[in-house]
Design an enzyme around this catalytic site. Sequence first.
Site, PDB file in Angstrom:
ATOM      1  N   LYS A  54    -100.494  16.935  39.345  1.00 56.07           N
ATOM      2  CA  LYS A  54    -100.645  17.306  40.165  1.00 56.07           C
ATOM      3  C   LYS A  54    -101.407  18.817  40.752  1.00 56.07           C
ATOM      4  O   LYS A  54    -102.329  19.285  40.993  1.00 56.07           O
ATOM      5  CB  LYS A  54     -99.506  18.054  42.142  1.00 56.07           C
ATOM      6  N   GLN A  98     -90.926  19.742  44.794  1.00 52.23           N
ATOM      7  CA  GLN A  98     -90.673  19.083  43.753  1.00 52.23           C
ATOM      8  C   GLN A  98     -89.591  18.493  44.212  1.00 52.23           C
ATOM      9  O   GLN A  98     -88.749  18.530  43.998  1.00 52.23           O
ATOM     10  CB  GLN A  98     -91.147  18.491  42.877  1.00 52.23           C
ATOM     11  N   ASP A 121     -96.744  17.587  52.054  1.00 55.70           N
ATOM     12  CA  ASP A 121     -96.152  16.078  51.409  1.00 55.70           C
ATOM     13  C   ASP A 121     -95.505  15.410  52.952  1.00 55.70           C
ATOM     14  O   ASP A 121     -94.783  14.118  52.544  1.00 55.70           O
ATOM     15  CB  ASP A 121     -94.483  16.414  51.237  1.00 55.70           C
TER      16      ASP A 121
END
Length: 290
Positions: A54, A98, A121
Site C-alpha cells: 500500500k 491494518q 477503508d
Amino acid sequence: MNPKIIDGKSIAQTLCDDVKQATTAFIAESGIVPRLDVIIVGEDPASRVYVANKQKRAESIGFKGGITRLPVTTSQADLLAAIREKNADPAVHGILVQLPLPAHIDEHLVIQTIAAHKDVDGFHFDNVARLATGTGGGYAPCTPAGCMHLLRTVEPKLDGAHAVVVGRSNIVGKPMGALLLAANCTVTMAHSRTKDLADMCRSADVLVAAVGRPEMLPGDWVKKDAIVIDVGINRTSEGRLVGDVHFDSAIANARAITPVPGGVGPMTIAFLMANTLDAAQKATATQAAA
Ligand code: GUN
C-alpha cells in the site's frame, strides 16, 4: 468479447494511472499533497507485506504519508491516542489501521475512533450506513469496490442477476452484498452454515467467494457462463498461492473468472488510492468553504 481471465493487475494499473494523473492536477491546483497514514500493530508477516505494498503504491502516485509500526504489546489506549492525533492533524487525509489487530485490542472501537471522513477503508459506522442506505458521500470498502469494478468490466448490466456471495465478513462479504444490491442484483448471502451450499452456488450468475479457505469451491459449483470473483488469497501447505475457488476446474464453466494472484488483490490497493485522493479533495473543498 472479454477475455475469460479477468486481468485485475492491468485494470488496477489503469485505475492507479488515472488516480496519479488526477493527483498531479490536484497538487498543482491546490498546493496540497494528499497524505495517507497507515498504522500496523505487531509482526504478522502477511499484514506487513500488504502494508508495504500500500505504501509503495501511495508513494508512486505522489502521496505523502508513511507507516507507523507499533509493537504487538501496544496498549489499546496508546493506539487510540495515535489515531486521535492523526484525526486532529489537517495534513492527514486518510488513516488506515491494518487488520487484524492483536486480541487485546477492540477492533470495533479502533475503527470507530478513526474520523469517518478519513476512514478510507470504509469501515466506520458512518460509511457502512451510507453504503447500506444508498445515501452516498462516504467510502465503500476497497476490496468489494474493486470486485464491483472488475464485474462491470465483464458485464455492465447487472440488473436482475442472481449474485451469491460466499462469506459474511465486515471487510468483504457484507459490503459486497450491499454493493451488488445497489447494482440491482438479487443477492444471496451464503456462509459456512448455509444448507446446500453447492446448489446455492450453482444458481449464481455472479459468484463471489470470500471465505479464506483454499480452493473450497470446486468447478462444478460454477454455473455455465457465470462470472466468478475470487477474493481469497491462501497459501497451500506446498507454498502455492491459491484462491477460494478451484481455478482450473472453474474456468471451464465460467464466462469470466479472476485469477489468484493478479485478480482482486491489486484492485484493493487501487481503490484505497482513489479514496485517499477523494478524501484530500473533500477536505480541501471543506476548508475553502469555511
Ligand atoms: N486486512 C485485510 N484487508 C484489509 C483492508 O482492506 N483494510 C485493512 N485496514 N485491513 C485489512
